[in-house]
Scaffold this motif. Structure first.
Motif, PDB file in Angstrom:
ATOM      1  N   GLY A  37       0.806  -1.219   0.000  1.00  0.00           N
ATOM      2  CA  GLY A  37       0.000   0.000   0.000  1.00  0.00           C
ATOM      3  C   GLY A  37       0.839   1.269   0.000  1.00  0.00           C
ATOM      4  N   VAL A  38       2.145   1.119  -0.165  1.00  0.00           N
ATOM      5  CA  VAL A  38       3.052   2.259  -0.247  1.00  0.00           C
ATOM      6  C   VAL A  38       3.274   2.545  -1.731  1.00  0.00           C
ATOM      7  CG1 VAL A  38       5.395   3.082   0.258  1.00  0.00           C
ATOM      8  CG2 VAL A  38       4.177   1.655   1.921  1.00  0.00           C
ATOM      9  N   GLY A  39       3.195   3.796  -2.125  1.00  0.00           N
ATOM     10  CA  GLY A  39       3.355   4.155  -3.532  1.00  0.00           C
ATOM     11  C   GLY A  39       4.692   3.710  -4.103  1.00  0.00           C
ATOM     12  N   ARG A  40       4.673   3.357  -5.387  1.00  0.00           N
ATOM     13  CA  ARG A  40       5.897   2.890  -6.037  1.00  0.00           C
ATOM     14  C   ARG A  40       6.992   3.945  -5.988  1.00  0.00           C
ATOM     15  NH1 ARG A  40       8.532   2.805 -10.799  1.00  0.00           N
ATOM     16  NH2 ARG A  40       9.799   0.976 -11.186  1.00  0.00           N
ATOM     17  N   THR A  41       6.642   5.191  -6.165  1.00  0.00           N
ATOM     18  CA  THR A  41       7.635   6.269  -6.101  1.00  0.00           C
ATOM     19  C   THR A  41       8.312   6.294  -4.734  1.00  0.00           C
ATOM     20  OG1 THR A  41       6.380   7.577  -7.678  1.00  0.00           O
ATOM     21  CG2 THR A  41       7.994   8.762  -6.346  1.00  0.00           C
ATOM     22  N   GLY A  42       7.544   6.045  -3.683  1.00  0.00           N
ATOM     23  CA  GLY A  42       8.118   5.985  -2.343  1.00  0.00           C
ATOM     24  C   GLY A  42       9.110   4.844  -2.196  1.00  0.00           C
ATOM     25  N   GLY A 100       7.712   1.846   7.164  1.00  0.00           N
ATOM     26  CA  GLY A 100       8.637   0.716   7.289  1.00  0.00           C
ATOM     27  C   GLY A 100       7.911  -0.569   7.632  1.00  0.00           C
ATOM     28  N   GLN A 101       6.973  -0.480   8.557  1.00  0.00           N
ATOM     29  CA  GLN A 101       6.193  -1.660   8.947  1.00  0.00           C
ATOM     30  C   GLN A 101       5.344  -2.157   7.780  1.00  0.00           C
ATOM     31  OE1 GLN A 101       6.117  -3.282  12.266  1.00  0.00           O
ATOM     32  NE2 GLN A 101       5.451  -4.754  10.737  1.00  0.00           N
ATOM     33  N   MET A 102       4.725  -1.226   7.052  1.00  0.00           N
ATOM     34  CA  MET A 102       3.896  -1.610   5.903  1.00  0.00           C
ATOM     35  C   MET A 102       4.733  -2.318   4.835  1.00  0.00           C
ATOM     36  SD  MET A 102       1.542   1.832   5.685  1.00  0.00           S
ATOM     37  CE  MET A 102       0.747   1.437   4.137  1.00  0.00           C
ATOM     38  N   LEU A 103       5.930  -1.808   4.573  1.00  0.00           N
ATOM     39  CA  LEU A 103       6.803  -2.445   3.590  1.00  0.00           C
ATOM     40  C   LEU A 103       7.256  -3.826   4.062  1.00  0.00           C
ATOM     41  CD1 LEU A 103       8.901   0.680   2.584  1.00  0.00           C
ATOM     42  CD2 LEU A 103       7.314  -0.578   1.095  1.00  0.00           C
ATOM     43  N   ALA A 104       7.641  -3.924   5.326  1.00  0.00           N
ATOM     44  CA  ALA A 104       8.047  -5.223   5.869  1.00  0.00           C
ATOM     45  C   ALA A 104       6.905  -6.224   5.775  1.00  0.00           C
ATOM     46  CB  ALA A 104       8.519  -5.060   7.314  1.00  0.00           C
ATOM     47  N   ASP A 105       5.709  -5.802   6.149  1.00  0.00           N
ATOM     48  CA  ASP A 105       4.546  -6.691   6.054  1.00  0.00           C
ATOM     49  C   ASP A 105       4.318  -7.118   4.608  1.00  0.00           C
ATOM     50  OD1 ASP A 105       4.159  -6.413   8.775  1.00  0.00           O
ATOM     51  OD2 ASP A 105       2.419  -5.063   8.587  1.00  0.00           O
ATOM     52  N   GLY A 106       4.469  -6.179   3.677  1.00  0.00           N
ATOM     53  CA  GLY A 106       4.294  -6.496   2.262  1.00  0.00           C
ATOM     54  C   GLY A 106       5.286  -7.537   1.766  1.00  0.00           C
ATOM     55  N   SER A 110      11.464  -5.646  12.630  1.00  0.00           N
ATOM     56  CA  SER A 110      12.548  -5.575  13.613  1.00  0.00           C
ATOM     57  C   SER A 110      13.855  -6.134  13.039  1.00  0.00           C
ATOM     58  CB  SER A 110      12.167  -6.320  14.895  1.00  0.00           C
ATOM     59  OG  SER A 110      11.884  -7.683  14.617  1.00  0.00           O
ATOM     60  N   ASP A 111      13.780  -7.151  12.182  1.00  0.00           N
ATOM     61  CA  ASP A 111      14.995  -7.694  11.560  1.00  0.00           C
ATOM     62  C   ASP A 111      15.627  -6.670  10.621  1.00  0.00           C
ATOM     63  OD1 ASP A 111      14.604 -10.083  12.903  1.00  0.00           O
ATOM     64  OD2 ASP A 111      13.787 -11.133  11.157  1.00  0.00           O
ATOM     65  N   LEU A 112      14.793  -5.945   9.879  1.00  0.00           N
ATOM     66  CA  LEU A 112      15.308  -4.932   8.966  1.00  0.00           C
ATOM     67  C   LEU A 112      15.992  -3.812   9.742  1.00  0.00           C
ATOM     68  CD1 LEU A 112      12.297  -4.723   6.482  1.00  0.00           C
ATOM     69  CD2 LEU A 112      14.467  -5.921   6.147  1.00  0.00           C
TER      70      LEU A 112
END
Length: 84
Positions: free
Chosen positions: A36-41, A57-63, A69-71
């Motif tokens: 759900g994070v824009g591609r440009t982001g 960061g959490q949204m990207l990790a979930d994706g 926390s590992d990242l």
């Protein structure tokens, strides 16, 4: 001219997130769709041109299906080991 601490941190953050995405075999577009994070982001993060909020960061990790926390642990390790 030397990079600022903010620029160095953004570069490390981008590298860690890019490497994680590549390990999953996901494209930037697919990660954008899943998180759900824009591609440009995503592109700007991976290029070291953007710092992100904890939520993004959490949204990207979930994706990616990885632990945020590992990242962040990897980012912290690289930050502490950077050349000054």
């Amino acid at each position: 001219m030397a990079k600022s601490p903010s620029e160095l941190y953004a570069e490390i953050l981008g590298d860690v997130f890019k490497e994680a995405r590549e390990r999953t075999g996901m494209s930037q577009k697919k990660l954008s769709e899943k998180s759900g994070v824009g591609r440009t982001g995503v592109v700007n993060l991976e290029a070291g041109k953007r710092n992100i909020s904890i939520l993004i960061g959490q949204m990207l990790a979930d994706g990616m299906g990885v632990a945020y926390s590992d990242l962040i642990e990897e980012v912290e390790k690289r930050w502490k080991n950077r050349k000054r």
